[in-house]
Design an enzyme around this catalytic site. Structure first.
Site, PDB file in Angstrom:
ATOM      1  CE1 TYR A  56     -60.457 -93.328 -70.432  1.00 52.78           C
ATOM      2  CE2 TYR A  56     -62.587 -92.290 -70.709  1.00 52.78           C
ATOM      3  CZ  TYR A  56     -61.776 -93.214 -70.091  1.00 52.78           C
ATOM      4  OH  TYR A  56     -62.298 -94.036 -69.116  1.00 52.78           O
ATOM      5  CG  HIS A 120     -60.006 -91.893 -64.617  1.00 55.54           C
ATOM      6  ND1 HIS A 120     -59.790 -91.310 -65.846  1.00 55.54           N
ATOM      7  CD2 HIS A 120     -60.150 -93.219 -64.861  1.00 55.54           C
ATOM      8  CE1 HIS A 120     -59.799 -92.250 -66.775  1.00 55.54           C
ATOM      9  NE2 HIS A 120     -60.005 -93.414 -66.198  1.00 55.54           N
TER      10      HIS A 120
HETATM   11  P1  NAD Z   1     -65.337-101.955 -74.659  1.00 57.49           P
HETATM   12  O1  NAD Z   1     -65.409-103.268 -74.015  1.00 57.49           O
HETATM   13  O2  NAD Z   1     -66.554-101.164 -74.844  1.00 57.49           O
HETATM   14  O3  NAD Z   1     -64.575-102.205 -76.044  1.00 57.49           O
HETATM   15  C1  NAD Z   1     -64.260-101.196 -76.933  1.00 57.49           C
HETATM   16  C2  NAD Z   1     -63.677-101.828 -78.194  1.00 57.49           C
HETATM   17  O4  NAD Z   1     -64.675-102.635 -78.792  1.00 57.49           O
HETATM   18  C3  NAD Z   1     -63.271-100.803 -79.232  1.00 57.49           C
HETATM   19  O5  NAD Z   1     -62.130-101.274 -79.909  1.00 57.49           O
HETATM   20  C4  NAD Z   1     -64.449-100.791 -80.189  1.00 57.49           C
HETATM   21  O6  NAD Z   1     -64.108-100.419 -81.485  1.00 57.49           O
HETATM   22  C5  NAD Z   1     -64.895-102.212 -80.126  1.00 57.49           C
HETATM   23  N1  NAD Z   1     -66.319-102.371 -80.444  1.00 57.49           N
HETATM   24  C6  NAD Z   1     -67.379-101.692 -79.934  1.00 57.49           C
HETATM   25  N2  NAD Z   1     -68.535-102.118 -80.486  1.00 57.49           N
HETATM   26  C7  NAD Z   1     -68.189-103.091 -81.368  1.00 57.49           C
HETATM   27  C8  NAD Z   1     -68.933-103.919 -82.256  1.00 57.49           C
HETATM   28  N3  NAD Z   1     -70.261-103.822 -82.374  1.00 57.49           N
HETATM   29  N4  NAD Z   1     -68.258-104.824 -83.010  1.00 57.49           N
HETATM   30  C9  NAD Z   1     -66.918-104.936 -82.912  1.00 57.49           C
HETATM   31  N5  NAD Z   1     -66.153-104.184 -82.102  1.00 57.49           N
HETATM   32  C10 NAD Z   1     -66.792-103.270 -81.352  1.00 57.49           C
HETATM   33  O7  NAD Z   1     -64.228-101.115 -73.820  1.00 57.49           O
HETATM   34  P2  NAD Z   1     -63.994 -99.575 -73.537  1.00 57.49           P
HETATM   35  O8  NAD Z   1     -64.219 -98.744 -74.746  1.00 57.49           O
HETATM   36  O9  NAD Z   1     -62.690 -99.506 -72.850  1.00 57.49           O
HETATM   37  O10 NAD Z   1     -65.086 -99.247 -72.436  1.00 57.49           O
HETATM   38  C11 NAD Z   1     -66.217 -98.471 -72.687  1.00 57.49           C
HETATM   39  C12 NAD Z   1     -66.166 -97.158 -71.943  1.00 57.49           C
HETATM   40  O11 NAD Z   1     -66.175 -97.387 -70.552  1.00 57.49           O
HETATM   41  C13 NAD Z   1     -64.921 -96.299 -72.183  1.00 57.49           C
HETATM   42  O12 NAD Z   1     -65.032 -95.542 -73.371  1.00 57.49           O
HETATM   43  C14 NAD Z   1     -64.916 -95.443 -70.949  1.00 57.49           C
HETATM   44  O13 NAD Z   1     -65.850 -94.393 -71.105  1.00 57.49           O
HETATM   45  C15 NAD Z   1     -65.417 -96.404 -69.890  1.00 57.49           C
HETATM   46  N6  NAD Z   1     -64.285 -97.032 -69.137  1.00 57.49           N
HETATM   47  C16 NAD Z   1     -63.874 -96.432 -67.991  1.00 57.49           C
HETATM   48  C17 NAD Z   1     -62.789 -96.965 -67.288  1.00 57.49           C
HETATM   49  C18 NAD Z   1     -62.357 -96.276 -66.013  1.00 57.49           C
HETATM   50  O14 NAD Z   1     -62.976 -95.319 -65.586  1.00 57.49           O
HETATM   51  N7  NAD Z   1     -61.283 -96.700 -65.395  1.00 57.49           N
HETATM   52  C19 NAD Z   1     -62.146 -98.094 -67.742  1.00 57.49           C
HETATM   53  C20 NAD Z   1     -62.598 -98.707 -68.907  1.00 57.49           C
HETATM   54  C21 NAD Z   1     -63.690 -98.165 -69.594  1.00 57.49           C
END
Ligand code: NAD
Length: 305
Positions: A56, A120
């Site tokens: 990230y 990952h």
């Molecule tokens: P998410 O679905 O949590 O969406 C994140 C997006 O939503 C960002 O743009 C954020 O600003 C926005 N957001 C968050 N809260 C909000 C709100 N209250 N109102 C409006 N917009 C809002 O997706 P993500 O961040 O990709 O996933 C969360 C976490 O999961 C990642 O940070 C990571 O740690 C993990 N993840 C891991 C993998 C993997 O291991 N392959 C893949 C995806 C995510």
């Protein structure tokens, strides 16, 4: 905050948890002071599980998170990071690389142990190497006390079964498969529960699809999914609601999922997310939104080799 058991690990994790990819600026340019405050708000609101990866922001998210956690008692939160992915097309699941990677992450995060280490996006690697080389190397680190538990992450659901049938893993992290537009993870939950594997669900907003800002340009979803999610967001707006609220509430409500990781670098959005899970879900709006999303329900996109 509600806490749930993460499989057989003994970790009791908050039902909503913090995904730190946003701290690496993967969704937009971020302000470091805001990032530090977001982590503080997360911890203060009862979130006790934080997920990150060296991938990230190409190590930036881990570095900023390490800074945010300075001075916070190490036993007041669980920390998860990953090995094996180092760039959009850079993967290395060799024992040598992942062993060095854990030391690099520990240094960036300013700690001497990780509660969870995850391979990952293993669909981009050789799954047999993950089984025969990567996980045994991580088990050796477990014996030395650098990591406590071991998991795998990725998009296609079939990878979880393939690996879990061949070796012991403690957790899986699935993303974009338990949200308003895609609930395909549900089919795997009884099997994972029987094996006592902890389930981490990431991306309740489907990586931004289910928000008023919409998905970032790099989002891999095809146009039909983007359009349907934009229609769902518009429908909520017309009803004076926020699709993000419904999305977070929906993902967190399933008790078979130990924790749902949401990502944001905005303290305000994090406060909202935590407040929303305490409020009752609007069942009528939920039915309407699920109807809007029905034509693309469980549709996804290809990932990996
Ligand atoms: P998410 O679905 O949590 O969406 C994140 C997006 O939503 C960002 O743009 C954020 O600003 C926005 N957001 C968050 N809260 C909000 C709100 N209250 N109102 C409006 N917009 C809002 O997706 P993500 O961040 O990709 O996933 C969360 C976490 O999961 C990642 O940070 C990571 O740690 C993990 N993840 C891991 C993998 C993997 O291991 N392959 C893949 C995806 C995510």
């Amino acid at each position: 905050m509600e806490y749930r058991e993460l499989g057989r690990t003994g970790l009791r994790v908050s039902a909503l948890s913090f995904g730190a990819s946003s701290l690496g600026g993967v969704f937009r340019d971020v302000d470091e002071a805001e990032c530090l405050l977001t982590v503080r708000v997360a911890l203060d609101s009862g979130i006790n599980f934080i997920d990150v990866s060296p991938y990230y922001g190409l190590t930036k998210a881990e570095t900023v998170l390490g800074k945010a956690l300075q001075g916070v008692p190490r036993d007041s939160y669980y920390l998860a990071t990953k090995v094996g992915r180092y760039g959009p097309a850079e993967f290395d699941f060799s024992a040598r690389r992942v062993t060095a990677s854990v030391d690099e992450s520990l240094a960036r995060l300013g700690t001497d142990y990780l509660d969870l280490i995850q391979c990952h996006d293993i669909e981009f690697g050789d799954l047999d190497q993950v089984v025969n080389e990567t996980i045994p190397a991580l088990r050796a680190l477990e014996r030395s006390g650098k990591v406590r538990y071991i998991g795998i992450t990725g998009l296609p659901l079939k990878i979880f079964r393939y690996v879990a049938e061949r070796t012991n893993i403690d957790t899986i992290l699935s993303y974009c498969h338990y949200s308003l537009n895609d609930t395909s993870l549900e089919a795997l939950l009884p099997w994972l529960a029987a094996k006592k594997i902890g389930v981490i669900n990431a991306s309740p907003l489907s990586m931004g699809l289910l928000s008023n800002r919409g998905a970032p340009a790099w989002h891999p979803a095809p146009e039909a999914i983007r359009e349907a999610c934009a229609r769902a967001a518009a429908h909520c707006r017309q009803r004076g609601a926020d699709v993000a609220r419904l999305a977070v509430q929906f993902s967190v409500a399933n008790p078979a999922i130990a924790t749902t990781l949401v990502g944001t670098a905005s303290p305000e959005n994090l406060r909202k997310n935590v407040a929303w899970i305490r409020e009752p879900i609007d069942q009528e709006l939920l039915s309407e939104v699920l109807r809007v999303l029905e034509p693309i329900h469980n549709q996804t996109w290809p990932s990996g080799d």
